[in-house]
Design a protein around this motif. Structure first.
Motif, PDB file in Angstrom:
ATOM      1  N   LYS A 153       0.844  -1.192   0.000  1.00  0.00           N
ATOM      2  CA  LYS A 153       0.000   0.000   0.000  1.00  0.00           C
ATOM      3  C   LYS A 153       0.881   1.243   0.000  1.00  0.00           C
ATOM      4  CE  LYS A 153      -0.720   0.820   4.884  1.00  0.00           C
ATOM      5  NZ  LYS A 153      -1.694   1.047   5.936  1.00  0.00           N
ATOM      6  N   ARG A 154       0.287   2.323  -0.475  1.00  0.00           N
ATOM      7  CA  ARG A 154       0.893   3.651  -0.400  1.00  0.00           C
ATOM      8  C   ARG A 154       0.043   4.437   0.591  1.00  0.00           C
ATOM      9  NH1 ARG A 154       1.504   3.943  -6.653  1.00  0.00           N
ATOM     10  NH2 ARG A 154       3.654   3.264  -6.877  1.00  0.00           N
ATOM     11  N   SER A 155       0.600   4.697   1.744  1.00  0.00           N
ATOM     12  CA  SER A 155      -0.143   5.411   2.786  1.00  0.00           C
ATOM     13  C   SER A 155      -0.420   6.845   2.370  1.00  0.00           C
ATOM     14  CB  SER A 155       0.646   5.399   4.099  1.00  0.00           C
ATOM     15  OG  SER A 155       0.812   4.076   4.553  1.00  0.00           O
ATOM     16  N   TYR A 185      -2.023   8.189  -0.084  1.00  0.00           N
ATOM     17  CA  TYR A 185      -1.734   8.487  -1.486  1.00  0.00           C
ATOM     18  C   TYR A 185      -2.799   9.344  -2.157  1.00  0.00           C
ATOM     19  CZ  TYR A 185      -0.539   7.688  -6.384  1.00  0.00           C
ATOM     20  OH  TYR A 185      -0.214   7.856  -7.702  1.00  0.00           O
ATOM     21  N   TYR A 186      -4.074   9.001  -1.938  1.00  0.00           N
ATOM     22  CA  TYR A 186      -5.167   9.694  -2.621  1.00  0.00           C
ATOM     23  C   TYR A 186      -5.684  10.862  -1.777  1.00  0.00           C
ATOM     24  CZ  TYR A 186      -5.683   5.755  -5.868  1.00  0.00           C
ATOM     25  OH  TYR A 186      -5.483   4.804  -6.832  1.00  0.00           O
ATOM     26  N   PRO A 187      -5.807  12.059  -2.381  1.00  0.00           N
ATOM     27  CA  PRO A 187      -6.414  13.175  -1.639  1.00  0.00           C
ATOM     28  C   PRO A 187      -7.916  12.953  -1.496  1.00  0.00           C
ATOM     29  CG  PRO A 187      -5.842  13.854  -3.875  1.00  0.00           C
ATOM     30  CD  PRO A 187      -5.360  12.450  -3.712  1.00  0.00           C
ATOM     31  N   MET A 188      -8.430  13.415  -0.382  1.00  0.00           N
ATOM     32  CA  MET A 188      -9.868  13.346  -0.119  1.00  0.00           C
ATOM     33  C   MET A 188     -10.346  14.744   0.257  1.00  0.00           C
ATOM     34  SD  MET A 188      -9.966   9.801   2.087  1.00  0.00           S
ATOM     35  CE  MET A 188     -11.671  10.028   2.483  1.00  0.00           C
ATOM     36  N   VAL A 189     -11.632  14.916   0.426  1.00  0.00           N
ATOM     37  CA  VAL A 189     -12.171  16.206   0.847  1.00  0.00           C
ATOM     38  C   VAL A 189     -11.523  16.610   2.175  1.00  0.00           C
ATOM     39  CG1 VAL A 189     -14.259  17.423   1.558  1.00  0.00           C
ATOM     40  CG2 VAL A 189     -14.330  15.853  -0.387  1.00  0.00           C
ATOM     41  N   SER A 190     -11.394  15.638   3.054  1.00  0.00           N
ATOM     42  CA  SER A 190     -10.751  15.874   4.348  1.00  0.00           C
ATOM     43  C   SER A 190      -9.709  14.781   4.563  1.00  0.00           C
ATOM     44  CB  SER A 190     -11.800  15.838   5.460  1.00  0.00           C
ATOM     45  OG  SER A 190     -11.173  15.943   6.706  1.00  0.00           O
ATOM     46  N   GLY A 191      -8.443  15.109   4.416  1.00  0.00           N
ATOM     47  CA  GLY A 191      -7.380  14.139   4.642  1.00  0.00           C
ATOM     48  C   GLY A 191      -6.965  13.411   3.377  1.00  0.00           C
ATOM     49  N   ARG A 192      -6.386  12.231   3.585  1.00  0.00           N
ATOM     50  CA  ARG A 192      -5.887  11.432   2.471  1.00  0.00           C
ATOM     51  C   ARG A 192      -6.238   9.968   2.721  1.00  0.00           C
ATOM     52  NH1 ARG A 192      -3.045  14.548  -0.786  1.00  0.00           N
ATOM     53  NH2 ARG A 192      -1.959  12.917  -1.902  1.00  0.00           N
ATOM     54  N   GLU A 193      -6.236   9.186   1.641  1.00  0.00           N
ATOM     55  CA  GLU A 193      -6.614   7.770   1.704  1.00  0.00           C
ATOM     56  C   GLU A 193      -5.494   6.913   1.136  1.00  0.00           C
ATOM     57  OE1 GLU A 193     -10.303   4.873   0.315  1.00  0.00           O
ATOM     58  OE2 GLU A 193     -10.193   6.912  -0.464  1.00  0.00           O
ATOM     59  N   ASP A 194      -5.348   5.703   1.689  1.00  0.00           N
ATOM     60  CA  ASP A 194      -4.328   4.778   1.208  1.00  0.00           C
ATOM     61  C   ASP A 194      -4.672   4.216  -0.167  1.00  0.00           C
ATOM     62  OD1 ASP A 194      -3.119   5.143   3.662  1.00  0.00           O
ATOM     63  OD2 ASP A 194      -3.728   3.188   4.470  1.00  0.00           O
ATOM     64  N   ALA A 195      -3.646   3.901  -0.925  1.00  0.00           N
ATOM     65  CA  ALA A 195      -3.785   3.180  -2.193  1.00  0.00           C
ATOM     66  C   ALA A 195      -3.332   1.747  -1.949  1.00  0.00           C
ATOM     67  CB  ALA A 195      -2.924   3.822  -3.269  1.00  0.00           C
ATOM     68  N   ILE A 196      -4.118   0.801  -2.393  1.00  0.00           N
ATOM     69  CA  ILE A 196      -3.750  -0.608  -2.336  1.00  0.00           C
ATOM     70  C   ILE A 196      -3.102  -0.958  -3.666  1.00  0.00           C
ATOM     71  CG2 ILE A 196      -4.572  -2.976  -2.026  1.00  0.00           C
ATOM     72  CD1 ILE A 196      -4.893  -1.139   0.469  1.00  0.00           C
ATOM     73  N   LEU A 197      -1.875  -1.494  -3.619  1.00  0.00           N
ATOM     74  CA  LEU A 197      -1.141  -1.876  -4.817  1.00  0.00           C
ATOM     75  C   LEU A 197      -1.403  -3.345  -5.108  1.00  0.00           C
ATOM     76  CD1 LEU A 197       2.234  -0.189  -3.815  1.00  0.00           C
ATOM     77  CD2 LEU A 197       0.356   0.790  -5.140  1.00  0.00           C
TER      78      LEU A 197
END
Length: 155
Positions: A133-135, A137-149
């Motif tokens: 995973k990339r901790s 990685y994805y921007p969100m409205v509030s914070g960020r979300e992990d990407a699963i590789l």
């Protein structure tokens, strides 16, 4: 319910630019720009490709891939919300993997939002394995979300 078999697949062309951009914007928090799609569509014999699924000449989904050497990356799989859970994503992924094999790819890579359970389930069902995973990685409205590789051996 309409099944995926009612949809037809074809390679995208410049005439699809507006529909690609609009569909991505309707389902993605951070869609690609028209320029990004135009760059892919403008490649002559390039590594990147877009395959669209349409029904009655209306674009209902698409997949963007890039084959580089022996690897293929799935950049985007987008399905119109009213067509989700009807097999369009699987149809597009199957076509992308078949095309990648024909183009000489041996391994497929993708990343997916950790919260996108339908996509995670589809990819696992198709044989993809989680590589890491990339901790944040994805921007969100509030914070960020992990990407699963994830990856899949094609040969």
């Amino acid at each position: 319910m309409i099944k995926a078999g009612a949809a037809s697949l074809r390679e995208a062309s410049r005439r699809d630019l507006t529909a690609l951009t609009a569909l991505d914007a309707s389902v993605s928090n951070h869609p690609w720009s028209a320029r990004q799609y135009a760059d892919v569509l403008g490649e002559q014999e390039g590594s990147e490709r877009i395959v669209v699924a349409s029904f009655a000449e209306i674009l209902v989904g698409f997949v963007v891939t890039a084959v580089i050497g022996e690897d293929v990356s799935i950049y985007k799989v987008v399905v119109q919300p009213s067509w989700q859970r009807q097999g369009i994503g699987r149809l597009l992924m199957s076509q992308a993997l078949m095309d990648a094999r024909i183009r000489g790819a041996n391994r497929c890579f993708l990343e997916v939002r950790a919260s996108n359970y339908p996509a995670l389930n589809l990819y696992r069902d198709m044989g993809f394995q989680v590589d890491g995973k990339r901790s944040g990685y994805y921007p969100m409205v509030s914070g960020r979300e992990d990407a699963i590789l994830m990856s899949l051996q094609l040969s």
